[in-house]
Design an enzyme around this catalytic site. Structure first.
Site, short mmCIF file in Angstrom:
data_model
loop_
_atom_site.label_atom_id
_atom_site.label_comp_id
_atom_site.label_asym_id
_atom_site.label_seq_id
_atom_site.Cartn_x
_atom_site.Cartn_y
_atom_site.Cartn_z
N HIS A 55 42.60 65.99 25.30
CA HIS A 55 42.16 65.16 24.18
C HIS A 55 43.35 64.92 23.25
O HIS A 55 44.11 65.85 22.94
CB HIS A 55 41.04 65.88 23.42
CG HIS A 55 40.49 65.12 22.26
ND1 HIS A 55 40.00 63.83 22.36
CD2 HIS A 55 40.34 65.48 20.94
CE1 HIS A 55 39.56 63.44 21.17
NE2 HIS A 55 39.77 64.41 20.30
N ASP A 72 41.43 62.92 14.23
CA ASP A 72 40.71 63.18 15.48
C ASP A 72 39.65 62.09 15.60
O ASP A 72 38.78 61.98 14.73
CB ASP A 72 40.06 64.56 15.43
CG ASP A 72 39.13 64.81 16.62
OD1 ASP A 72 39.22 64.07 17.62
OD2 ASP A 72 38.31 65.74 16.54
N CYS A 123 40.63 58.12 23.34
CA CYS A 123 41.12 58.88 22.18
C CYS A 123 42.58 58.56 21.87
O CYS A 123 42.96 58.41 20.70
CB CYS A 123 40.92 60.38 22.38
SG CYS A 123 41.57 61.05 23.92
#
Length: 209
Positions: A55, A72, A123
């Site tokens: 991630h 994030d 992401c």
């Protein structure tokens, strides 16, 4: 392939005008911002390079306000980042504080809302978008700027709720449109990148296993 490679992210970030301030995409071993008097940013993976990555998160250092920003796309809390990804960044912040601030103090501002769908593999691309905002509006990169205003955040606790999926899908569509406008690299590789980072990519992978 799912998600974004280091090479892709570095190419897109350069297109977005972040090159002079950008550390190459790195891993959880990122040492921190050690040249404290300069604007700097990085995209950091929560896992080691040998794992293939898990991630992506984005970090930005604003020396004027001595603020470190952590973005994030899921908006997870520190506890959840540690629980899900075994990722901790306190040591990185300590090294940054020692190198960057005469009194060894800095402020941390982190995203708390979700902009990415739960099965999306985009992401890294969302991190690129955030860094564009950071470089152009370093005092307000999280919101209140033309780039991040394109996205609609939802409470992290609703990440798995079907109610917010249309909003999160629109965010990914806005992300692709933004990159198509600003990144020649993205335009040249759009089909492959969108396939690898699709809104339902993780669901596709689960079905194929």
């Amino acid at each position: 392939m799912s998600g974004s490679s280091e090479r892709e992210l570095a190419s897109i970030v350069r297109d977005l005008g972040c090159g002079p301030t950008f550390w190459a995409p790195t891993t959880q071993r990122f040492p921190g911002f050690l040249a404290g008097d300069k604007l700097a940013c990085a995209i950091v993976n929560t896992a080691g390079r040998e794992t293939g990555g898990v991630h992506w998160l984005a970090f930005g250092w604003n020396p004027r306000s001595r603020t470190c920003y952590m973005f994030d796309p899921f908006g997870f809390s520190d506890r959840r980042l540690k629980q899900i990804y075994s990722f901790e960044y306190e040591a990185m912040l300590r090294r940054s504080a020692v190198a960057s601030s005469p009194d060894r103090c800095l402020s941390l501002e982190q995203s708390t809302q979700t902009v990415q769908g739960p099965d999306s593999a985009a992401c890294g691309l969302f991190c690129c978008m955030f860094l564009h905002a950071f470089v152009h509006w370093p005092d307000r990169p999280m919101d209140g700027n033309p780039t991040m205003n394109l996205l609609t955040g939802v409470p992290n606790g609703m990440l798995q709720s079907p109610q917010v999926l249309p909003t999160l899908r629109r965010n990914q569509e806005e992300l692709y449109r933004f990159l198509a406008r600003h990144s020649p690299y993205f335009r040249s590789h759009r089909a492959a990148i969108e396939h690898a980072t699709a809104f339902d990519k993780m669901k596709q992978l689960r079905v194929s296993q």
